[in-house]
Design a protein around this motif. Structure first.
Motif, PDB file in Angstrom:
ATOM      1  N   VAL A 168      34.489  40.747  50.357  1.00  0.00           N
ATOM      2  CA  VAL A 168      34.320  39.776  49.490  1.00  0.00           C
ATOM      3  C   VAL A 168      34.067  38.532  50.709  1.00  0.00           C
ATOM      4  CG1 VAL A 168      36.281  37.560  49.512  1.00  0.00           C
ATOM      5  CG2 VAL A 168      36.373  39.981  48.874  1.00  0.00           C
ATOM      6  N   PRO A 169      33.035  37.540  50.497  1.00  0.00           N
ATOM      7  CA  PRO A 169      31.762  36.839  51.601  1.00  0.00           C
ATOM      8  C   PRO A 169      32.928  35.650  51.354  1.00  0.00           C
ATOM      9  CG  PRO A 169      32.108  35.830  49.207  1.00  0.00           C
ATOM     10  CD  PRO A 169      32.724  37.682  49.128  1.00  0.00           C
ATOM     11  N   THR A 170      33.727  35.835  52.669  1.00  0.00           N
ATOM     12  CA  THR A 170      34.320  34.173  53.544  1.00  0.00           C
ATOM     13  C   THR A 170      33.358  33.248  53.891  1.00  0.00           C
ATOM     14  OG1 THR A 170      34.387  34.735  55.758  1.00  0.00           O
ATOM     15  CG2 THR A 170      36.188  35.977  54.013  1.00  0.00           C
ATOM     16  N   ASN A 171      32.483  33.090  53.270  1.00  0.00           N
ATOM     17  CA  ASN A 171      31.071  31.954  54.128  1.00  0.00           C
ATOM     18  C   ASN A 171      31.851  31.028  52.799  1.00  0.00           C
ATOM     19  OD1 ASN A 171      30.395  33.659  52.481  1.00  0.00           O
ATOM     20  ND2 ASN A 171      28.190  33.404  53.901  1.00  0.00           N
ATOM     21  N   ASN A 183      40.822  41.372  40.051  1.00  0.00           N
ATOM     22  CA  ASN A 183      40.689  43.400  39.405  1.00  0.00           C
ATOM     23  C   ASN A 183      38.989  43.255  38.985  1.00  0.00           C
ATOM     24  OD1 ASN A 183      43.335  43.361  37.813  1.00  0.00           O
ATOM     25  ND2 ASN A 183      43.179  41.645  36.524  1.00  0.00           N
ATOM     26  N   ASN A 184      38.640  43.491  40.058  1.00  0.00           N
ATOM     27  CA  ASN A 184      37.352  44.209  40.747  1.00  0.00           C
ATOM     28  C   ASN A 184      36.890  44.944  41.187  1.00  0.00           C
ATOM     29  OD1 ASN A 184      35.048  42.209  39.217  1.00  0.00           O
ATOM     30  ND2 ASN A 184      36.515  41.057  39.958  1.00  0.00           N
ATOM     31  N   SER A 185      35.865  45.901  42.195  1.00  0.00           N
ATOM     32  CA  SER A 185      36.034  46.171  42.894  1.00  0.00           C
ATOM     33  C   SER A 185      35.589  46.410  44.478  1.00  0.00           C
ATOM     34  CB  SER A 185      34.946  47.560  42.251  1.00  0.00           C
ATOM     35  OG  SER A 185      35.268  48.095  41.379  1.00  0.00           O
ATOM     36  N   PHE A 186      36.476  44.583  45.075  1.00  0.00           N
ATOM     37  CA  PHE A 186      35.966  44.482  46.409  1.00  0.00           C
ATOM     38  C   PHE A 186      36.229  45.267  47.193  1.00  0.00           C
ATOM     39  CE2 PHE A 186      35.596  40.661  43.956  1.00  0.00           C
ATOM     40  CZ  PHE A 186      33.791  40.064  43.646  1.00  0.00           C
ATOM     41  N   SER A 187      35.902  46.265  48.466  1.00  0.00           N
ATOM     42  CA  SER A 187      36.279  47.060  48.674  1.00  0.00           C
ATOM     43  C   SER A 187      36.896  46.723  50.530  1.00  0.00           C
ATOM     44  CB  SER A 187      35.811  48.467  49.495  1.00  0.00           C
ATOM     45  OG  SER A 187      34.145  48.263  49.477  1.00  0.00           O
ATOM     46  N   SER A 188      36.131  45.465  50.740  1.00  0.00           N
ATOM     47  CA  SER A 188      36.498  44.701  51.911  1.00  0.00           C
ATOM     48  C   SER A 188      36.252  43.288  52.074  1.00  0.00           C
ATOM     49  CB  SER A 188      34.788  45.369  53.214  1.00  0.00           C
ATOM     50  OG  SER A 188      33.708  44.799  52.242  1.00  0.00           O
ATOM     51  N   ILE A 189      36.156  42.446  53.510  1.00  0.00           N
ATOM     52  CA  ILE A 189      35.994  41.652  53.379  1.00  0.00           C
ATOM     53  C   ILE A 189      35.052  41.164  54.422  1.00  0.00           C
ATOM     54  CG2 ILE A 189      36.859  39.269  54.450  1.00  0.00           C
ATOM     55  CD1 ILE A 189      38.992  40.283  51.888  1.00  0.00           C
ATOM     56  N   GLN A 190      34.655  40.196  54.045  1.00  0.00           N
ATOM     57  CA  GLN A 190      32.956  39.745  54.855  1.00  0.00           C
ATOM     58  C   GLN A 190      33.516  38.569  55.812  1.00  0.00           C
ATOM     59  OE1 GLN A 190      30.053  38.616  53.072  1.00  0.00           O
ATOM     60  NE2 GLN A 190      27.932  39.828  54.740  1.00  0.00           N
ATOM     61  N   GLY A 191      34.171  38.381  56.960  1.00  0.00           N
ATOM     62  CA  GLY A 191      34.000  37.368  57.935  1.00  0.00           C
ATOM     63  C   GLY A 191      35.963  37.392  58.248  1.00  0.00           C
ATOM     64  N   HIS A 192      36.363  36.106  58.660  1.00  0.00           N
ATOM     65  CA  HIS A 192      37.836  35.924  58.799  1.00  0.00           C
ATOM     66  C   HIS A 192      38.333  35.680  57.849  1.00  0.00           C
ATOM     67  CE1 HIS A 192      36.718  36.633  62.934  1.00  0.00           C
ATOM     68  NE2 HIS A 192      35.593  35.726  63.411  1.00  0.00           N
ATOM     69  N   LEU A 193      39.575  36.067  57.415  1.00  0.00           N
ATOM     70  CA  LEU A 193      40.374  35.431  56.457  1.00  0.00           C
ATOM     71  C   LEU A 193      41.426  34.927  56.042  1.00  0.00           C
ATOM     72  CD1 LEU A 193      40.418  36.766  53.202  1.00  0.00           C
ATOM     73  CD2 LEU A 193      42.481  38.494  53.816  1.00  0.00           C
ATOM     74  N   ASN A 194      40.664  34.075  56.745  1.00  0.00           N
ATOM     75  CA  ASN A 194      42.017  32.537  57.052  1.00  0.00           C
ATOM     76  C   ASN A 194      40.676  31.626  56.411  1.00  0.00           C
ATOM     77  OD1 ASN A 194      39.086  32.269  58.225  1.00  0.00           O
ATOM     78  ND2 ASN A 194      39.796  31.927  60.310  1.00  0.00           N
TER      79      ASN A 194
END
Length: 709
Positions: free
Chosen positions: A297-300, A319-330
């Motif tokens: 998931v692109p947090t930028n 409801n997709n297949s996103f498996s991780s977070i790219q960056g800070h989840l804030n």
């Protein structure tokens, strides 16, 4: 006369249509030329019959109005077909038939209207195909055919309409393929084809060649294939390709910096979210839910954006297949992120992840502009027609606003607050008003359309005048009804829902003022010629009238005293004006039901109380004593399962009962919707007549003297 014979006018709005000449006797809704024609006559140029509760049909004789420029019968209850004879009116510029119950097919003869600028038939029951002859509408800018039952292939010949700006064909039964030739229309700004069935057709790659397109909406069209590259459309703001069968990755090329909305949800797209989506400064909504997307998931997407206080961004990645977070989840407070239904939500090591993995729907709410004006040094009249101007430079300036129902049919944004001030500037500058003279009272979204209730206030320059004069009211009304606002692709096409004249504007006649004056002069001359003949009769009439007036005064005082004596605790006697204001002059949009007694309207009183107003039709009217007796009986019925009587109206030949409003639907809806179990519903229906019977027997026995009288 042929037109009025075909119309049914229950509100008697056209009651003066049988008096003299339409142009010199100021017929309601009839606008005539300012000067005599070469044939020595004035000519009917406009029929403005917007929102008059008319039913019946359109007369073929309309085709004989050879000087007509505008035919406006929007928001009535008209049935039948569109007369082909209208195609003979070569001068016609505006043909506005939307919001009725018209049926049948589109007459091919309408293609002869070479001067037509706007053709609106939306929200009817029109069926059949669009005639290819409509490619001859050489001056048309607006074709609004949405919300009908039109079918067949959309004629590719419509691409020959070089002046076309807005093409709205959504919510019909079109099939076949999407005409690739539409991209050749040089000025086309909005193409909206939602809710049709194009049988697995691809989106033409040529749609990337639109030169001025601001909004492309192909929602729920049974489309397949890839998402086309639309990066070359520099004016594009709004893209909705949701609820199709599109496959493949999302194009990586950067879309226009003006993008506010990207909805690719409910398809079969794969790959990852393009990095170019992180460089869209005006983005308000990105929805890719219910796809096959993978990667992080692109947090930028929000980290590179600068938000104002009115901005908002909604990212729906569910409801997709996103498996991780790219960056800070804030994400900041004005960013809404939805991740439910993705593998990343199973990662217990990410803090606060539960905040974004819920399943809320995120529906857009209704917004109200309720900013109170604090004014203690001066009081406005409490009749509901006057109020303080919210943004007035002069504190607590009280005035009577014009109330206007208005709707943006296809705006190029999904969140209104950042555009409120630009919209107010756009509208007031077009109307040549100051910015403080306009207030957006309420607004809400309904199926992609933005409805709003506007108030326009008179200028404070003339401090002795607290209402618009006749000429200004007429100018503003004509501006709205003639579509004179200059083109704006951000706000898109609009429509006037109602222009209600209440309070100080209610009795004004705005039609053909200049010709009314000339007619008055003519009548004065004729009157002078017969003055001597009627002088003697006048003296006799005055003597008789005085005697009759004394008798009538005594009778009216007697009737008035009987009405005044009708005082019931907790039951209010409303005026007809209060009822008209509460229901927007009994607008059909406020009607919530109908029965043998009459129609029921949802209304809002001046104190914001929501009520149900039951208005008796002519055949259901009672005598005054019977009506007041019924009110007395109803006022004594109190039970937690019965709606309470709030008040009544017995004015101007009307009989209305005002009840508390129950917002959760009817008993029929609850039973048919299975909100009660079958057993409870059966028991309720079985015992209800007994309950009513014993209750009224109790009333009769305990009040037998009153009932007997």
């Amino acid at each position: 006369m042929a037109v009025t014979e075909k119309l049914v006018d229950p509100m008697k709005n056209l009651r003066n249509w049988k008096k003299g000449d339409p142009c010199t006797f100021n017929w309601t809704g009839v606008i005539c030329s300012d000067n005599l024609g070469s044939d020595g006559y004035f000519h009917v140029q406009e029929l403005q019959l917007l929102n008059m509760n008319l039913s019946g049909t359109l007369a073929p004789e309309l085709g004989q109005l050879s000087h007509l420029r505008s035919l406006d019968v929007m928001w009535n209850e008209l049935t039948g077909s569109i007369p082909k004879e209208i195609g003979h009116i070569s001068t016609l510029r505006l043909l506005l038939l939307n919001g009725n119950k018209l049926s049948g097919s589109l007459p091919e003869e309408l293609g002869y209207l070479s001067n037509l600028n706007r053709l609106q038939i939306d929200e009817n029951n029109i069926s059949g195909q669009i005639p290819k002859a409509y490619a001859n509408l050489g001056s048309v800018q607006h074709l609004h055919f949405n919300n009908n039952s039109l079918s067949g292939q959309i004629p590719p010949e419509l691409s020959q309409l070089s002046t076309l700006v807005h093409l709205l064909l959504d919510s019909n039964n079109f099939s076949g393929y999407l005409p690739p030739e539409f991209s050749n229309i040089p000025d086309l700004a909005i193409l909206q084809l939602d809710n049709n069935n194009f049988n697995g057709s691809d989106i033409p790659a040529s749609y990337g060649n639109f030169s001025r397109l601001a909004k492309l909406s192909l929602r729920n069209c049974s489309l397949q294939g890839a998402v086309p590259d639309l990066s070359r459309i520099s004016s594009l703001r709004y893209l909705d390709l949701s609820w199709n069968n599109l496959t493949g990755p999302i194009p990586s090329n950067k879309l226009s910096e003006n993008m506010t909305t990207i909805d690719l949800s409910d398809n079969q797209l794969n790959g990852s979210i393009p990095g170019s989506f992180s460089d869209l400064p005006s983005l308000q909504e990105l929805s890719v839910k219910n796809n096959l997307l993978t990667g992080p998931v692109p947090t930028n997407i929000w980290q590179n954006m600068s938000f104002s206080t009115s901005a908002k961004l909604t990212l729906d990645l569910r409801n997709n297949s996103f498996s991780s977070i790219q960056g800070h989840l804030n994400p900041p407070v004005n960013v809404t992120l939805r991740l439910g239904g993705n593998p990343v939500c199973n990662n217990a090591n990410l803090l606060n992840l539960s905040l974004f993995c819920g399943s809320e729907s995120g529906e857009m709410p209704t917004y109200l502009n309720n900013s109170p004006v604090q004014c203690r040094t001066q009081e406005c009249p409490t009749d509901g027609f006057y109020e303080y101007i919210p943004a007035s430079p002069v504190p607590c300036f009280c005035a009577a606003p014009l109330r206007i129902g208005y709707r943006l049919k296809s705006p190029s944004f999904s969140y209104f607050p950042p555009y409120i001030q630009p919209f107010e500037v756009y509208m007031t500058s077009s109307l040549n008003l100051s910015l403080y003279q306009m207030s957006i009272d309420t607004y809400s979204w309904e199926k992609g359309r933005l409805w709003m209730y506007l108030k326009l206030f008179p200028s404070i320059d003339n401090k002795s005048s607290h209402a618009f004069d006749n000429s200004e009211v007429k100018r503003i009304r004509d501006f709205y009804s003639s579509w004179k606002f200059h083109r704006n692709d951000v706000f898109g096409p609009y429509e006037l829902l109602n222009f209600t004249l209440l309070g100080p504007y209610e009795e004004r006649n705005l039609e053909n003022e200049s010709k009314g004056i000339r007619m008055g002069t003519l009548l004065a001359i004729v009157g002078a010629g017969v003055a001597c003949a009627v002088a003697l009769s006048a003296v006799v009439t005055i003597l008789i009238t005085r005697r009759h007036a004394r008798h009538q005064l005594a009778m009216s005082r007697k009737r008035f005293s009987s009405r005044v004596s009708m005082k019931i605790d907790g039951v209010k006697n409303f005026t007809f004006k209060e009822m008209a204001l509460a229901t927007d002059n009994f607008n059909s949009s406020t009607q919530v039901g109908q029965g043998g007694y009459g129609k029921v309207y949802k209304g809002t009183l001046s104190d914001k109380t929501v009520v149900a107003i039951k208005r008796a039709e002519e055949g259901s009217l009672q005598g005054q004593n019977e009506f007041l007796t019924e009110i007395k009986l109803l006022s004594r019925l109190h039970h937690r399962n019965l709606v309470s009587l709030v008040g009544y109206c017995d004015e101007e030949g009307e009989q209305m009962l005002v009840y508390e409003f129950m917002p959760n639907g009817t008993l029929r809806d609850w039973l048919s919707g299975m909100k009660f179990s079958g057993f409870i519903a059966f028991q309720f229906l079985y015992y209800a007549p007994y309950f009513v019977y014993f209750y009224f027997m109790y009333e009769v026995l305990t009040n037998y003297q009153k009932f007997w009288c």
